[in-house]
Scaffold this active site. Sequence first.
Site, PDB file in Angstrom:
ATOM      1  N   LYS A  25       0.835  -1.211   0.000  1.00  0.00           N
ATOM      2  CA  LYS A  25       0.000   0.000   0.000  1.00  0.00           C
ATOM      3  C   LYS A  25       0.869   1.260   0.000  1.00  0.00           C
ATOM      4  O   LYS A  25       0.634   2.178  -0.776  1.00  0.00           O
ATOM      5  CB  LYS A  25      -0.933  -0.047   1.223  1.00  0.00           C
ATOM      6  CG  LYS A  25      -1.824   1.171   1.387  1.00  0.00           C
ATOM      7  CD  LYS A  25      -3.026   0.883   2.244  1.00  0.00           C
ATOM      8  CE  LYS A  25      -2.796   0.958   3.728  1.00  0.00           C
ATOM      9  NZ  LYS A  25      -2.512   2.303   4.264  1.00  0.00           N
ATOM     10  N   SER A  26       1.865   1.293   0.870  1.00  0.00           N
ATOM     11  CA  SER A  26       2.713   2.501   0.960  1.00  0.00           C
ATOM     12  C   SER A  26       3.421   2.767  -0.365  1.00  0.00           C
ATOM     13  O   SER A  26       3.494   3.911  -0.832  1.00  0.00           O
ATOM     14  CB  SER A  26       3.777   2.316   2.048  1.00  0.00           C
ATOM     15  OG  SER A  26       3.177   2.208   3.303  1.00  0.00           O
ATOM     16  N   GLY A  36      -5.038   8.032   5.411  1.00  0.00           N
ATOM     17  CA  GLY A  36      -4.095   8.936   6.070  1.00  0.00           C
ATOM     18  C   GLY A  36      -2.883   9.204   5.190  1.00  0.00           C
ATOM     19  O   GLY A  36      -2.371  10.333   5.136  1.00  0.00           O
ATOM     20  N   ARG A  74      -8.300  12.310  12.612  1.00  0.00           N
ATOM     21  CA  ARG A  74      -6.856  12.048  12.748  1.00  0.00           C
ATOM     22  C   ARG A  74      -6.055  13.353  12.704  1.00  0.00           C
ATOM     23  O   ARG A  74      -6.385  14.272  11.956  1.00  0.00           O
ATOM     24  CB  ARG A  74      -6.401  11.066  11.658  1.00  0.00           C
ATOM     25  CG  ARG A  74      -7.023   9.695  11.893  1.00  0.00           C
ATOM     26  CD  ARG A  74      -6.664   8.705  10.836  1.00  0.00           C
ATOM     27  NE  ARG A  74      -5.270   8.302  10.885  1.00  0.00           N
ATOM     28  CZ  ARG A  74      -4.736   7.430  10.039  1.00  0.00           C
ATOM     29  NH1 ARG A  74      -5.477   6.896   9.072  1.00  0.00           N
ATOM     30  NH2 ARG A  74      -3.474   7.101  10.130  1.00  0.00           N
ATOM     31  N   SER A 116       6.998   9.036  12.379  1.00  0.00           N
ATOM     32  CA  SER A 116       6.015   8.969  11.301  1.00  0.00           C
ATOM     33  C   SER A 116       6.641   9.118   9.919  1.00  0.00           C
ATOM     34  O   SER A 116       7.204  10.162   9.583  1.00  0.00           O
ATOM     35  CB  SER A 116       4.948  10.055  11.492  1.00  0.00           C
ATOM     36  OG  SER A 116       4.169  10.157  10.331  1.00  0.00           O
ATOM     37  N   ASP A 129       2.003  -1.257  12.008  1.00  0.00           N
ATOM     38  CA  ASP A 129       0.681  -1.651  11.502  1.00  0.00           C
ATOM     39  C   ASP A 129       0.369  -3.120  11.782  1.00  0.00           C
ATOM     40  O   ASP A 129      -0.773  -3.565  11.602  1.00  0.00           O
ATOM     41  CB  ASP A 129       0.585  -1.376   9.994  1.00  0.00           C
ATOM     42  CG  ASP A 129       0.684   0.116   9.688  1.00  0.00           C
ATOM     43  OD1 ASP A 129       0.395   0.922  10.592  1.00  0.00           O
ATOM     44  OD2 ASP A 129       1.065   0.464   8.555  1.00  0.00           O
ATOM     45  N   LYS A 175      -4.378   5.999  14.797  1.00  0.00           N
ATOM     46  CA  LYS A 175      -4.531   5.361  13.484  1.00  0.00           C
ATOM     47  C   LYS A 175      -6.009   5.437  13.059  1.00  0.00           C
ATOM     48  O   LYS A 175      -6.743   6.283  13.561  1.00  0.00           O
ATOM     49  CB  LYS A 175      -4.019   3.913  13.540  1.00  0.00           C
ATOM     50  CG  LYS A 175      -2.529   3.814  13.887  1.00  0.00           C
ATOM     51  CD  LYS A 175      -1.656   4.393  12.800  1.00  0.00           C
ATOM     52  CE  LYS A 175      -0.187   4.271  13.150  1.00  0.00           C
ATOM     53  NZ  LYS A 175       0.681   4.966  12.196  1.00  0.00           N
ATOM     54  N   ARG A 211      -6.116   1.953  18.050  1.00  0.00           N
ATOM     55  CA  ARG A 211      -5.914   0.509  17.869  1.00  0.00           C
ATOM     56  C   ARG A 211      -5.576  -0.214  19.172  1.00  0.00           C
ATOM     57  O   ARG A 211      -5.704  -1.446  19.231  1.00  0.00           O
ATOM     58  CB  ARG A 211      -4.834   0.243  16.799  1.00  0.00           C
ATOM     59  CG  ARG A 211      -5.358   0.475  15.387  1.00  0.00           C
ATOM     60  CD  ARG A 211      -4.354   0.143  14.299  1.00  0.00           C
ATOM     61  NE  ARG A 211      -4.985   0.287  12.984  1.00  0.00           N
ATOM     62  CZ  ARG A 211      -4.340   0.452  11.841  1.00  0.00           C
ATOM     63  NH1 ARG A 211      -3.012   0.499  11.829  1.00  0.00           N
ATOM     64  NH2 ARG A 211      -4.995   0.557  10.702  1.00  0.00           N
ATOM     65  N   ARG A 260      -7.378  -3.319   9.602  1.00  0.00           N
ATOM     66  CA  ARG A 260      -6.428  -4.209  10.298  1.00  0.00           C
ATOM     67  C   ARG A 260      -7.072  -4.900  11.512  1.00  0.00           C
ATOM     68  O   ARG A 260      -6.710  -6.015  11.864  1.00  0.00           O
ATOM     69  CB  ARG A 260      -5.158  -3.441  10.692  1.00  0.00           C
ATOM     70  CG  ARG A 260      -4.519  -2.779   9.465  1.00  0.00           C
ATOM     71  CD  ARG A 260      -3.031  -2.683   9.488  1.00  0.00           C
ATOM     72  NE  ARG A 260      -2.572  -1.905   8.342  1.00  0.00           N
ATOM     73  CZ  ARG A 260      -2.322  -2.404   7.122  1.00  0.00           C
ATOM     74  NH1 ARG A 260      -2.445  -3.676   6.887  1.00  0.00           N
ATOM     75  NH2 ARG A 260      -1.923  -1.612   6.138  1.00  0.00           N
TER      76      ARG A 260
HETATM   77  O1  SPQ Z   1      -2.791   5.523   5.310  1.00  0.00           O
HETATM   78  P1  SPQ Z   1      -3.073   5.154   6.735  1.00  0.00           P
HETATM   79  O2  SPQ Z   1      -4.528   5.122   6.981  1.00  0.00           O
HETATM   80  O3  SPQ Z   1      -2.367   6.057   7.707  1.00  0.00           O
HETATM   81  O4  SPQ Z   1      -2.517   3.661   6.923  1.00  0.00           O
HETATM   82  C1  SPQ Z   1      -1.833   2.920   7.951  1.00  0.00           C
HETATM   83  C2  SPQ Z   1      -2.383   1.448   7.860  1.00  0.00           C
HETATM   84  O5  SPQ Z   1      -2.541   0.757   8.863  1.00  0.00           O
HETATM   85  O6  SPQ Z   1      -2.571   1.010   6.728  1.00  0.00           O
HETATM   86  C3  SPQ Z   1      -1.984   3.486   9.363  1.00  0.00           C
HETATM   87  F1  SPQ Z   1      -3.156   3.507   9.815  1.00  0.00           F
HETATM   88  O7  SPQ Z   1      -0.444   2.805   7.624  1.00  0.00           O
HETATM   89  C4  SPQ Z   1       0.489   3.896   7.668  1.00  0.00           C
HETATM   90  C5  SPQ Z   1       1.551   3.586   8.704  1.00  0.00           C
HETATM   91  O8  SPQ Z   1       1.010   3.382   9.975  1.00  0.00           O
HETATM   92  C6  SPQ Z   1       1.113   4.018   6.294  1.00  0.00           C
HETATM   93  C7  SPQ Z   1       2.379   4.800   6.294  1.00  0.00           C
HETATM   94  C8  SPQ Z   1       2.948   5.257   5.000  1.00  0.00           C
HETATM   95  O9  SPQ Z   1       2.588   4.712   3.935  1.00  0.00           O
HETATM   96  O10 SPQ Z   1       3.802   6.165   5.047  1.00  0.00           O
HETATM   97  C9  SPQ Z   1       3.084   5.066   7.451  1.00  0.00           C
HETATM   98  C10 SPQ Z   1       2.595   4.702   8.783  1.00  0.00           C
HETATM   99  O11 SPQ Z   1       1.973   5.839   9.369  1.00  0.00           O
HETATM  100  P2  SPQ Z   1       2.807   6.967  10.162  1.00  0.00           P
HETATM  101  O12 SPQ Z   1       1.775   7.789  10.837  1.00  0.00           O
HETATM  102  O13 SPQ Z   1       3.663   6.202  11.118  1.00  0.00           O
HETATM  103  O14 SPQ Z   1       3.606   7.716   9.208  1.00  0.00           O
END
Ligand code: SPQ
Length: 428
Positions: free
Chosen positions: A23-24, A95, A123, A168, A316, A343, A347, A389
Amino acid sequence: MSEKILNPLDKKLSGEIKIPGDKSISHRSVILGSLARGITKVTNFLDGEDCLRTVNAFRDMGVTIQKDGTNLVIESKGVTGLTKPTKQLDFGNSGTTTRLMLGILAGLPFSTTIYGDASLSKRPMNRVVNPLRQMGANIDGDDNGNLLPLSVSGSKLRGINYTLPVKSAQVKSAILLAGLLAEDETSVTEEIPTRNHTENMLQAFGADITSDGYTTTITGKHELKATDVYVPGDISSAAFFLVAGAIVPDSKLTLKNVGLNKSRTGIIDVLQLMGADLVIQNEKTIGGENIGDIQISFGPLKGITIEGEIIPRLIDEIPVIALLATQADGTTIIKDAEELRVKETDRITAVIDVLTTFGASVTPTEDGMIIEGKTTLTGGNAASYDDHRIAMMAAVASLITKDEVIIDDISCISISYPGFFKDLKSLT
Ligand code: SPQ
């Protein structure tokens, strides 16, 4: 609402599945492909709701994106070819779309309004808005720009040196993407490294970027070159089947094509530390990302403490790790994971609710939880909290419960793993 009734499994899991795209990395492929002039082809794109939000945002800004299953062809005139969207941008539950796009929209010469669903609207966005304002961004919204909907009036950005106050990757990425559009250099420093897909992909697209693993520096106004992207399988999706293979008696599974970037493999370290029977095969590197197949077998597990530097590498996966810990002998302690509170839902609260409903012994703490194992799980009614999740964790738990599990709403699973139940069925 889409309720799902799951009966306990009376047999082992076996066979192999190909894990869908990360996804990322899928989000980032669309973002960089749209910022680069030319044609970018993306293979094994994640066809999940969140990533489609990013696709639609760039389509609304004039980029041509053709989609054929999990393949994309992105044709862009580059940053200067992006046009003001004709409507407000709907980022749904995502997010990642919201925070990364804020970094870009802040530096484009037009105004945009962005919004999302009920979960996304709660959020915190100030973690991104504050550093972007230091770069010269104009962003307005409720709670001093902390909450969606937000309006962004693009402006000239200047580089900054920023130390992340939160662990993050989304904040780091938003600042680096804004840095790409800004004058001069932008540096981001993190005390504990988070996922580095943005840095890897910026490098592949020809950005002027350097990193020592803690501080990343990018030079602005450097044009990106369109580059083809192969998206590895998502280890965060694989995690549900890694745990299933480890806890369902006599199981043996192979998960093909899993991304093994070190900033994401905390779940593998945890399984190994707990004593799981796990083997990595066919390792290779494609486009700067490591990929391999993972074989996991059922076996005895022991409780461990999970804290510190490993946390961003498995953030995650914590809901499903908590389930894993209910099947380990002894105590598992999860600390330093306060980010779980912000999140898709809180969670920590959601995991405690679902697992205690199933009869597990789990106690919340401010920044994590304590799990006593090994417990027999009973089953019962689980709330998904509209969080993909949490819903998938409850579905994996149902494989070993004594009675049926009823999940109130599984529609959220299509955020990150639309084929989850089909893949699960193919292993039973
Ligand atoms: O996109 P979203 O909703 O924030 O997705 C999540 C997930 O569980 O799929 C978090 F809820 O993943 C984030 C992850 O926790 C995806 C991400 C990224 O692609 O950069 C980074 C992480 O979040 P963060 O807040 O630590 O940067």
